[in-house]
Design a protein around this motif. Sequence first.
Motif, mmCIF file in Angstrom:
data_model
loop_
_atom_site.group_PDB
_atom_site.id
_atom_site.type_symbol
_atom_site.label_atom_id
_atom_site.label_comp_id
_atom_site.label_asym_id
_atom_site.label_seq_id
_atom_site.Cartn_x
_atom_site.Cartn_y
_atom_site.Cartn_z
ATOM 1 N N ALA A 36 0.826 -1.210 0.000
ATOM 2 C CA ALA A 36 0.000 0.000 0.000
ATOM 3 C C ALA A 36 0.859 1.258 0.000
ATOM 4 N N GLN A 40 2.403 4.818 -3.224
ATOM 5 C CA GLN A 40 2.042 6.172 -2.811
ATOM 6 C C GLN A 40 3.285 7.052 -2.699
ATOM 7 N N VAL A 131 4.148 -3.427 -7.924
ATOM 8 C CA VAL A 131 4.099 -2.016 -7.535
ATOM 9 C C VAL A 131 4.567 -1.108 -8.671
ATOM 10 N N SER A 139 -2.430 -1.614 -5.550
ATOM 11 C CA SER A 139 -2.131 -1.057 -4.228
ATOM 12 C C SER A 139 -2.309 -2.109 -3.134
ATOM 13 N N HIS A 154 -7.857 0.552 -4.582
ATOM 14 C CA HIS A 154 -7.970 1.305 -5.828
ATOM 15 C C HIS A 154 -8.576 0.447 -6.932
ATOM 16 N N VAL A 226 -0.491 6.501 -6.809
ATOM 17 C CA VAL A 226 -1.753 6.366 -6.092
ATOM 18 C C VAL A 226 -1.684 7.173 -4.816
ATOM 19 N N ARG A 231 -6.247 7.755 -8.110
ATOM 20 C CA ARG A 231 -5.151 7.366 -8.989
ATOM 21 C C ARG A 231 -4.762 8.578 -9.815
#
Length: 287
Positions: A36, A40, A131, A139, A154, A226, A231
């Motif tokens: 996750a 990001q 990823v 995610s 997502h 993300v 997104r």
Amino acid sequence: MTGQDAPIDLAAYFHRIGFTDAEAKPSLDTLRALHALHPQAIPFENLDVLLGRPVRLDLASLQQKLVAEQRGGFCFEHNTLFGSVLEALGFRVGSYAARVLWNHDMSLGMPPRTHMILLVDVDEQRYLTDVGFGGLTLSAPLLLQTNLEQTTPHGAFQVRDAAVESDTQFVGLPGFVLETQIKGDWKPVYRFDLDPQFEADYAVANHFMSTHPHSLFMQHLVAGRVTPGKRLGLLNHTLSIHDERQGTHKRHLANVEELRCVLTNEFKIRLPDALAELEAAIVKLPD
């Protein structure tokens, strides 16, 4: 996984993505947390390709670029780094190659294996872990089980058995197709099988994607990231923001300055020092 030429600096990586469990164990909770946070914090981007710089896949170079320099990269960079982190934590990780079906016209024939994915074994189950797929990056890890709709932070995804699906061109060929749900319809993302890949395989694919004139990354600026509930995607001068509540919004970036601001502020990319060369490359991008 490919061989490691340098030890992974877990503390630096954890700081980069905001992971705070220094005593993390190779559990499903740990895999989900890392999966996750990574997309990001570390964006998908191909700036080095546009600048004519080599894309290096050795671990020392990846840590310098994606961690220390706060840059991003494409699939080979992301998943090589992520797989090395997982292995250092005690996970059993395998790397495999995928054929990208997203936006591919199958009338042109079978696409090549130009995408890298990971399969991670946890508690006697195997999970698809990726990823580094631009604007559609996962995610969360997906259980490698066919015909099971799986909801991630997502969007929804499913893995189908490519060999038995009559509506694909892979009938009779062992493997899997990853699909995502778009407005109620299932769309293919990529196709992969369990043929192990080695450093030499990724070196060839990476060379093609980063140097061949027909490569998407040689022709276009691409970025993805993300954030919670959103997104972000960038293709040349068009920024796309998909919000789970508000739908998809697109914005045309009128000039180089707007594009630089978006790369810095939205995608969290610390731009390379060759700004003049980067701006010259950006000016040449198609609309």
